[in-house]
Design a protein around this motif. Structure first.
Motif, PDB file in Angstrom:
ATOM      1  N   GLY A  32       0.833  -1.185   0.000  1.00 23.63           N
ATOM      2  CA  GLY A  32       0.000   0.000   0.000  1.00 23.63           C
ATOM      3  C   GLY A  32       0.877   1.247   0.000  1.00 23.63           C
ATOM      4  O   GLY A  32       2.048   1.197   0.385  1.00 23.63           O
ATOM      5  N   MET A  33       0.324   2.334  -0.465  1.00 17.77           N
ATOM      6  CA  MET A  33       1.049   3.591  -0.481  1.00 17.77           C
ATOM      7  C   MET A  33       0.113   4.701  -0.027  1.00 17.77           C
ATOM      8  O   MET A  33      -1.107   4.569  -0.074  1.00 17.77           O
ATOM      9  CB  MET A  33       1.603   3.897  -1.875  1.00 17.77           C
ATOM     10  N   GLY A  34       0.713   5.799   0.405  1.00 18.22           N
ATOM     11  CA  GLY A  34      -0.122   6.877   0.915  1.00 18.22           C
ATOM     12  C   GLY A  34       0.531   8.237   0.820  1.00 18.22           C
ATOM     13  O   GLY A  34       1.728   8.354   0.539  1.00 18.22           O
ATOM     14  N   TRP A  35      -0.289   9.242   1.059  1.00 18.28           N
ATOM     15  CA  TRP A  35       0.159  10.630   1.136  1.00 18.28           C
ATOM     16  C   TRP A  35      -0.201  11.165   2.521  1.00 18.28           C
ATOM     17  O   TRP A  35      -1.312  10.948   3.021  1.00 18.28           O
ATOM     18  CB  TRP A  35      -0.523  11.492   0.078  1.00 18.28           C
ATOM     19  N   PHE A  36       0.738  11.880   3.098  1.00 20.05           N
ATOM     20  CA  PHE A  36       0.521  12.580   4.348  1.00 20.05           C
ATOM     21  C   PHE A  36       0.956  14.032   4.146  1.00 20.05           C
ATOM     22  O   PHE A  36       1.632  14.349   3.165  1.00 20.05           O
ATOM     23  CB  PHE A  36       1.357  11.951   5.470  1.00 20.05           C
ATOM     24  N   ARG A  37       0.570  14.883   5.047  1.00 21.27           N
ATOM     25  CA  ARG A  37       0.996  16.280   4.957  1.00 21.27           C
ATOM     26  C   ARG A  37       1.234  16.855   6.342  1.00 21.27           C
ATOM     27  O   ARG A  37       0.676  16.383   7.336  1.00 21.27           O
ATOM     28  CB  ARG A  37      -0.038  17.117   4.202  1.00 21.27           C
ATOM     29  N   GLN A  38       2.069  17.884   6.371  1.00 20.71           N
ATOM     30  CA  GLN A  38       2.355  18.575   7.622  1.00 20.71           C
ATOM     31  C   GLN A  38       2.393  20.065   7.367  1.00 20.71           C
ATOM     32  O   GLN A  38       3.243  20.547   6.610  1.00 20.71           O
ATOM     33  CB  GLN A  38       3.673  18.098   8.234  1.00 20.71           C
ATOM     34  N   ALA A  39       1.479  20.762   7.988  1.00 23.25           N
ATOM     35  CA  ALA A  39       1.425  22.215   7.886  1.00 23.25           C
ATOM     36  C   ALA A  39       2.319  22.829   8.958  1.00 23.25           C
ATOM     37  O   ALA A  39       2.606  22.183   9.972  1.00 23.25           O
ATOM     38  CB  ALA A  39      -0.013  22.686   8.056  1.00 23.25           C
ATOM     39  N   PRO A  40       2.765  24.060   8.752  1.00 21.22           N
ATOM     40  CA  PRO A  40       3.623  24.712   9.745  1.00 21.22           C
ATOM     41  C   PRO A  40       2.970  24.748  11.121  1.00 21.22           C
ATOM     42  O   PRO A  40       1.823  25.161  11.269  1.00 21.22           O
ATOM     43  CB  PRO A  40       3.789  26.126   9.174  1.00 21.22           C
ATOM     44  N   GLY A  41       3.712  24.286  12.116  1.00 24.30           N
ATOM     45  CA  GLY A  41       3.211  24.306  13.473  1.00 24.30           C
ATOM     46  C   GLY A  41       2.200  23.236  13.813  1.00 24.30           C
ATOM     47  O   GLY A  41       1.643  23.235  14.915  1.00 24.30           O
ATOM     48  N   LYS A  42       1.960  22.323  12.874  1.00 22.76           N
ATOM     49  CA  LYS A  42       0.969  21.277  13.112  1.00 22.76           C
ATOM     50  C   LYS A  42       1.609  19.901  12.970  1.00 22.76           C
ATOM     51  O   LYS A  42       2.688  19.754  12.413  1.00 22.76           O
ATOM     52  CB  LYS A  42      -0.198  21.416  12.137  1.00 22.76           C
ATOM     53  N   GLU A  43       0.910  18.900  13.470  1.00 23.92           N
ATOM     54  CA  GLU A  43       1.403  17.538  13.347  1.00 23.92           C
ATOM     55  C   GLU A  43       1.108  16.989  11.953  1.00 23.92           C
ATOM     56  O   GLU A  43       0.211  17.448  11.264  1.00 23.92           O
ATOM     57  CB  GLU A  43       0.746  16.650  14.414  1.00 23.92           C
ATOM     58  N   ARG A  44       1.868  16.008  11.586  1.00 24.46           N
ATOM     59  CA  ARG A  44       1.628  15.330  10.323  1.00 24.46           C
ATOM     60  C   ARG A  44       0.256  14.674  10.337  1.00 24.46           C
ATOM     61  O   ARG A  44      -0.153  14.095  11.350  1.00 24.46           O
ATOM     62  CB  ARG A  44       2.710  14.277  10.095  1.00 24.46           C
ATOM     63  N   GLU A  45      -0.431  14.741   9.211  1.00 25.11           N
ATOM     64  CA  GLU A  45      -1.756  14.137   9.139  1.00 25.11           C
ATOM     65  C   GLU A  45      -1.919  13.332   7.855  1.00 25.11           C
ATOM     66  O   GLU A  45      -1.290  13.612   6.831  1.00 25.11           O
ATOM     67  CB  GLU A  45      -2.849  15.208   9.202  1.00 25.11           C
ATOM     68  N   PHE A  46      -2.781  12.365   7.956  1.00 24.47           N
ATOM     69  CA  PHE A  46      -3.090  11.505   6.820  1.00 24.47           C
ATOM     70  C   PHE A  46      -3.890  12.256   5.777  1.00 24.47           C
ATOM     71  O   PHE A  46      -4.773  13.051   6.099  1.00 24.47           O
ATOM     72  CB  PHE A  46      -3.894  10.301   7.321  1.00 24.47           C
ATOM     73  N   VAL A  47      -3.590  11.990   4.501  1.00 21.55           N
ATOM     74  CA  VAL A  47      -4.327  12.606   3.404  1.00 21.55           C
ATOM     75  C   VAL A  47      -5.085  11.547   2.598  1.00 21.55           C
ATOM     76  O   VAL A  47      -6.306  11.624   2.447  1.00 21.55           O
ATOM     77  CB  VAL A  47      -3.397  13.390   2.467  1.00 21.55           C
ATOM     78  N   ALA A  48      -4.355  10.565   2.079  1.00 19.79           N
ATOM     79  CA  ALA A  48      -4.984   9.548   1.237  1.00 19.79           C
ATOM     80  C   ALA A  48      -4.091   8.315   1.190  1.00 19.79           C
ATOM     81  O   ALA A  48      -2.875   8.414   1.366  1.00 19.79           O
ATOM     82  CB  ALA A  48      -5.227  10.079  -0.170  1.00 19.79           C
ATOM     83  N   ALA A  49      -4.705   7.175   0.925  1.00 23.49           N
ATOM     84  CA  ALA A  49      -3.955   5.930   0.814  1.00 23.49           C
ATOM     85  C   ALA A  49      -4.597   5.039  -0.239  1.00 23.49           C
ATOM     86  O   ALA A  49      -5.789   5.158  -0.535  1.00 23.49           O
ATOM     87  CB  ALA A  49      -3.913   5.203   2.157  1.00 23.49           C
ATOM     88  N   ILE A  50      -3.770   4.140  -0.785  1.00 24.04           N
ATOM     89  CA  ILE A  50      -4.240   3.249  -1.829  1.00 24.04           C
ATOM     90  C   ILE A  50      -3.595   1.884  -1.636  1.00 24.04           C
ATOM     91  O   ILE A  50      -2.408   1.787  -1.331  1.00 24.04           O
ATOM     92  CB  ILE A  50      -3.931   3.839  -3.229  1.00 24.04           C
ATOM     93  N   ALA A  51      -4.377   0.822  -1.804  1.00 23.61           N
ATOM     94  CA  ALA A  51      -3.854  -0.527  -1.687  1.00 23.61           C
ATOM     95  C   ALA A  51      -3.020  -0.883  -2.918  1.00 23.61           C
ATOM     96  O   ALA A  51      -3.063  -0.192  -3.933  1.00 23.61           O
ATOM     97  CB  ALA A  51      -5.019  -1.502  -1.531  1.00 23.61           C
ATOM     98  N   TRP A  52      -2.260  -1.953  -2.842  1.00 21.49           N
ATOM     99  CA  TRP A  52      -1.355  -2.284  -3.933  1.00 21.49           C
ATOM    100  C   TRP A  52      -2.101  -2.598  -5.220  1.00 21.49           C
ATOM    101  O   TRP A  52      -1.594  -2.355  -6.305  1.00 21.49           O
ATOM    102  CB  TRP A  52      -0.438  -3.435  -3.542  1.00 21.49           C
ATOM    103  N   ARG A  53      -3.303  -3.112  -5.115  1.00 24.70           N
ATOM    104  CA  ARG A  53      -4.085  -3.391  -6.324  1.00 24.70           C
ATOM    105  C   ARG A  53      -4.679  -2.122  -6.916  1.00 24.70           C
ATOM    106  O   ARG A  53      -5.145  -2.125  -8.053  1.00 24.70           O
ATOM    107  CB  ARG A  53      -5.204  -4.371  -6.011  1.00 24.70           C
ATOM    108  N   GLY A  54      -4.722  -1.068  -6.123  1.00 33.91           N
ATOM    109  CA  GLY A  54      -5.211   0.201  -6.632  1.00 33.91           C
ATOM    110  C   GLY A  54      -6.691   0.425  -6.472  1.00 33.91           C
ATOM    111  O   GLY A  54      -7.171   1.544  -6.618  1.00 33.91           O
ATOM    112  N   GLY A  55      -7.459  -0.609  -6.193  1.00 34.06           N
ATOM    113  CA  GLY A  55      -8.902  -0.437  -6.133  1.00 34.06           C
ATOM    114  C   GLY A  55      -9.434   0.028  -4.798  1.00 34.06           C
ATOM    115  O   GLY A  55     -10.574   0.485  -4.705  1.00 34.06           O
ATOM    116  N   ASP A  56      -8.644  -0.083  -3.772  1.00 32.48           N
ATOM    117  CA  ASP A  56      -9.070   0.253  -2.421  1.00 32.48           C
ATOM    118  C   ASP A  56      -8.377   1.550  -2.006  1.00 32.48           C
ATOM    119  O   ASP A  56      -7.158   1.588  -1.863  1.00 32.48           O
ATOM    120  CB  ASP A  56      -8.696  -0.872  -1.463  1.00 32.48           C
TER     121      ASP A  56
END
Length: 123
Positions: A32-56
């Protein structure tokens, strides 16, 4: 294993950007792979994720309906299409490869991380 994220930049609110992430070796196709983000002064947060097959796929509520995650296993690449961007989307965006094959929002479930790409949305 190295992850190279790109595509960040400065965009006006309402605009779009497409982030890309390329993995240096053929290790992500079963993960699986994913995207996270961190804004200035904030903690890292989850954005989106995808399973290896791509459908989930999974999305944070704050980006659902505006962002789309996709992957091309033949190219060892992960993408994040971001539309209708808002100033609160401003952050450094990180791509990551999960330990398992499923999509997951938990940062602890990711083994490899990219260096991040900065997205700035002006109002």
């Amino acid at each position: 294993v190295q992850l190279q994220a790109s595509g960040g930049g400065l965009v006006q609110a309402g605009g779009s950007l497409r982030l890309s992430c390329v993995v240096s070796k053929h290790t992500s196709s079963n993960n699986g792979m994913g995207w996270f983000r961190q804004a200035p002064g904030k903690e890292r947060e989850f954005v989106a994720a995808i399973a290896w097959r791509g459908g989930d796929t999974l999305y944070a509520e704050s980006v659902k309906g505006r962002f789309t995650i996709s992957r091309d296993n033949a190219k060892n690449a992960l993408y994040l299409q971001m539309n209708s961007l808002k100033p609160e989307d401003t952050a450094v965006y990180y791509c990551a490869v999960a330990r398992g094959s499923a999509s997951t929002p938990n940062a602890e479930s990711y083994r490899y991380w990219g260096q991040g790409t900065l997205v700035t949305v002006s109002s």
